[in-house]
Design a protein around this motif. Structure first.
Motif, mmCIF file in Angstrom:
data_model
loop_
_atom_site.group_PDB
_atom_site.id
_atom_site.type_symbol
_atom_site.label_atom_id
_atom_site.label_comp_id
_atom_site.label_asym_id
_atom_site.label_seq_id
_atom_site.Cartn_x
_atom_site.Cartn_y
_atom_site.Cartn_z
ATOM 1 N N MET A 1 0.853 -1.177 0.000
ATOM 2 C CA MET A 1 0.000 0.000 0.000
ATOM 3 C C MET A 1 0.898 1.239 0.000
ATOM 4 O O MET A 1 1.925 1.267 0.669
ATOM 5 N N TYR A 2 0.465 2.222 -0.731
ATOM 6 C CA TYR A 2 1.198 3.481 -0.777
ATOM 7 C C TYR A 2 0.331 4.566 -0.144
ATOM 8 O O TYR A 2 -0.868 4.645 -0.412
ATOM 9 N N THR A 3 0.924 5.399 0.729
ATOM 10 C CA THR A 3 0.211 6.537 1.304
ATOM 11 C C THR A 3 1.063 7.792 1.164
ATOM 12 O O THR A 3 2.286 7.716 1.120
ATOM 13 N N SER A 4 0.383 8.910 1.105
ATOM 14 C CA SER A 4 1.060 10.193 0.999
ATOM 15 C C SER A 4 0.173 11.250 1.647
ATOM 16 O O SER A 4 -1.037 11.268 1.417
ATOM 17 N N ASP A 5 0.762 12.104 2.463
ATOM 18 C CA ASP A 5 0.023 13.185 3.119
ATOM 19 C C ASP A 5 0.473 14.532 2.580
ATOM 20 O O ASP A 5 1.666 14.742 2.342
ATOM 21 N N ILE A 6 -0.486 15.426 2.414
ATOM 22 C CA ILE A 6 -0.185 16.823 2.114
ATOM 23 C C ILE A 6 -1.035 17.678 3.042
ATOM 24 O O ILE A 6 -2.039 17.206 3.569
ATOM 25 N N GLN A 7 -0.631 18.909 3.227
ATOM 26 C CA GLN A 7 -1.432 19.820 4.044
ATOM 27 C C GLN A 7 -1.924 20.967 3.181
ATOM 28 O O GLN A 7 -1.198 21.476 2.313
ATOM 29 N N THR A 75 -5.063 17.929 6.671
ATOM 30 C CA THR A 75 -4.150 16.917 6.162
ATOM 31 C C THR A 75 -4.962 16.028 5.226
ATOM 32 O O THR A 75 -5.959 15.435 5.643
ATOM 33 N N VAL A 76 -4.547 16.002 3.972
ATOM 34 C CA VAL A 76 -5.213 15.167 2.977
ATOM 35 C C VAL A 76 -4.318 13.954 2.774
ATOM 36 O O VAL A 76 -3.185 14.082 2.313
ATOM 37 N N ARG A 77 -4.828 12.798 3.159
ATOM 38 C CA ARG A 77 -4.078 11.547 3.032
ATOM 39 C C ARG A 77 -4.580 10.795 1.798
ATOM 40 O O ARG A 77 -5.766 10.523 1.665
ATOM 41 N N LEU A 78 -3.668 10.478 0.904
ATOM 42 C CA LEU A 78 -3.973 9.658 -0.260
ATOM 43 C C LEU A 78 -3.556 8.236 0.069
ATOM 44 O O LEU A 78 -2.471 8.012 0.620
ATOM 45 N N LEU A 79 -4.425 7.290 -0.253
ATOM 46 C CA LEU A 79 -4.122 5.879 -0.034
ATOM 47 C C LEU A 79 -4.315 5.134 -1.350
ATOM 48 O O LEU A 79 -5.360 5.254 -1.988
ATOM 49 N N LEU A 80 -3.308 4.399 -1.730
ATOM 50 C CA LEU A 80 -3.391 3.530 -2.893
ATOM 51 C C LEU A 80 -3.267 2.129 -2.313
ATOM 52 O O LEU A 80 -2.171 1.657 -2.022
ATOM 53 N N ARG A 81 -4.414 1.496 -2.061
ATOM 54 C CA ARG A 81 -4.446 0.226 -1.340
ATOM 55 C C ARG A 81 -4.087 -0.968 -2.218
ATOM 56 O O ARG A 81 -3.725 -2.020 -1.717
ATOM 57 N N GLN A 82 -4.272 -0.812 -3.521
ATOM 58 C CA GLN A 82 -3.964 -1.896 -4.446
ATOM 59 C C GLN A 82 -3.371 -1.309 -5.718
ATOM 60 O O GLN A 82 -3.631 -0.158 -6.036
ATOM 61 N N PRO A 83 -2.574 -2.086 -6.392
ATOM 62 C CA PRO A 83 -1.954 -1.552 -7.609
ATOM 63 C C PRO A 83 -2.992 -1.297 -8.686
ATOM 64 O O PRO A 83 -4.095 -1.849 -8.642
ATOM 65 N N ALA A 84 -2.630 -0.461 -9.620
ATOM 66 C CA ALA A 84 -3.517 -0.213 -10.761
ATOM 67 C C ALA A 84 -3.745 -1.525 -11.482
ATOM 68 O O ALA A 84 -2.884 -2.402 -11.503
ATOM 69 N N GLU A 85 -4.925 -1.637 -12.042
ATOM 70 C CA GLU A 85 -5.271 -2.852 -12.749
ATOM 71 C C GLU A 85 -5.641 -2.480 -14.173
ATOM 72 O O GLU A 85 -6.647 -1.795 -14.392
#
Length: 163
Positions: A1-7, A75-85
């Motif tokens: 899983m990939y996560t990224s936070d921005i404010q 805080t905006v958290r982006l979550l990519l829980r699964q790879p692109a399909e």
């Protein structure tokens, strides 16, 4: 899983008469989170588009739990829980205030398309390579996206993505 936070600091112009962030601004917050997450990974939207690949929104969902207000530091958290399909990728979002309260949840289903035709294309290999280290074999099963191969490669593009 990939996560990224921005404010993001809520500007006065982003609020409505009730003092809440106007609901239409959340799509822009999601976009900023996606763009910055890609930037952190070394992926450039600008270069992707120059290479003839666009990534329009195929679906968006937003669930508002509590309002964000003027001058809140979000805080905006982006979550990519699964790879692109195939030609699609699902980004999920969580928005928190400074106290750590969950204010908003949402997702966007993005579709990779050839910019000259608007037809779906596979995710560029360069993006796949940047995201691969964040996923294991268990992450491949997707409850949201269609089974691989379920959409024929010659299927017509959705009307919204045609030029």
């Amino acid at each position: 899983m990939y996560t990224s936070d921005i404010q993001i600091r809520v500007r006065y112009a982003e609020t409505d008469q009730m003092g809440y962030v106007y609901h239409g601004n959340y799509a822009a917050y999601f976009e900023v989170a996606r763009t910055e997450a890609f930037r952190k990974l070394g992926i450039s939207y600008k270069e992707m588009e120059a290479d003839g690949v666009g990534m329009p929104v195929g679906e968006i969902r937003t669930r508002f739990r509590r309002p964000a207000r003027y001058d809140d530091l979000l805080t905006v958290r982006l979550l990519l829980r699964q790879p692109a399909e195939g030609t699609r990728v699902m980004f999920e979002y969580e928005i928190y205030n400074e106290a750590g309260d969950l204010l908003t949840e949402g997702h966007t289903l993005m579709v990779f398309v050839k910019t000259t035709t608007g037809r779906p294309v596979q995710m560029p290999v360069s993006i796949q390579e940047r995201l691969a280290p964040y996923f294991s074999d268990e992450d491949i099963d997707s409850p949201v996206l269609p089974t691989p191969g379920a959409i024929p490669p010659d299927a017509p593009a959705p009307a919204a993505f045609r030029k």
